[in-house]
Design an enzyme around this catalytic site. Structure first.
Site, PDB file in Angstrom:
ATOM      1  CG  HIS A  15     -26.569 -63.858 -11.945  1.00 17.94           C
ATOM      2  ND1 HIS A  15     -25.597 -63.907 -11.156  1.00 17.94           N
ATOM      3  CD2 HIS A  15     -27.046 -63.000 -12.487  1.00 17.94           C
ATOM      4  CE1 HIS A  15     -25.176 -62.432 -11.357  1.00 17.94           C
ATOM      5  NE2 HIS A  15     -26.288 -62.050 -12.000  1.00 17.94           N
ATOM      6  CB  ALA A  16     -29.452 -69.480 -11.647  1.00 19.34           C
TER       7      ALA A  16
END
Lengths: 91, 154
Positions: A15-16
């Site tokens: 993620h991110a």
């Protein structure tokens, strides 16, 4: 066609920043690249939507699949992203 | 995700089909206000701060015309998904450079679980389907949007 099982190291999971780095790296290669969560259908490794759908967390295993001339180099580069702690990323 | 969970996180009052602002920060506040008005936020300022912090890390445009700002925040009281859509699109920094026309927000309260990431991955999986995106673009009412989403996610 070759594949590789990789365990996700960054605390944020896929993620991110790790996800964005992963997609960015996948787009640097010619080979067809896919990623799959355990037992799930593989998705396009160049697509942020696809990679987000994998939902892989820290410690999860994913399968990377590559097909093309630079497949091995692509797998090496993607494995590196997934096994490097986030604080060791180059800016 | 099961039907019960999806019914708990999405409802027609969290969907707005009116044209939202055309700029990222403003559209984030617009989506947040849908959730505030639905009574699911106890601290708007905290929720906004956590959403913007996540955007700073990397933007939440995932391509194919989709933006999904999201946060786990002490400002939210229950797991929630809100939706709006934009005719011209909003720049969400997507890797494919496409402006986001389908705009979602995911908020979940602070706590042990990473429910926002589960919701994010389920929603993303649903949105990979061309027909689902098309149906969200053409839906005529908030109720139709929630029924498209419910069917696609469960």
């Amino acid at each position: 066609m070759m594949d590789r099982i990789v365990t996700i190291v960054p605390e944020a999971g896929l993620h991110a920043r790790p996800a964005s780095k992963f997609v960015e790296t996948a787009n640097q290669f010619e080979a067809e690249l896919q990623i799959a969560a355990d037992g799930e259908e593989p998705v396009d490794a160049r697509s942020m939507l696809g990679v987000t759908s994998v939902g892989a967390e820290h410690g999860d295993q994913v399968k990377l699949i590559a097909d093309g001339e630079d497949a091995e180099a692509a797998l090496d580069a993607l494995e590196k992203v997934l096994t490097t702690p986030e604080d060791e990323y180059d800016e | 995700m099961d039907q019960e969970t999806v019914d708990r996180i999405i409802s027609p009052d969290l969907v707005s089909l009116e044209e939202p602002p055309g700029e990222k920060r403003a559209v984030i506040e617009h989506l947040l206000d849908l959730i505030v008005d639905a009574g699911r936020v106890s601290d708007r300022e905290q929720a906004l701060e956590d959403l913007l912090k996540r955007e700073e890390e990397t933007s939440t445009g995932v391509g194919k015309g989709i933006g999904i700002p999201h946060a786990k925040t002490a400002g939210a009281t229950e797991p929630t998904v809100a939706f709006t859509r934009s005719t011209d699109g909003v720049d969400f920094g997507a890797p494919d450079g496409k402006p986001a026309t389908l705009l979602f927000m995911i908020l979940v309260p602070e706590g042990g679980s990473d429910e926002h990431l589960e919701i994010l991955s389920s929603l993303s999986r649903a949105l990979m389907n061309d027909q689902v995106r098309e149906d969200l673009h053409t839906a005529q009412s908030p109720k139709e949007v929630t029924s498209v989403l419910t069917k696609a996610i469960t």
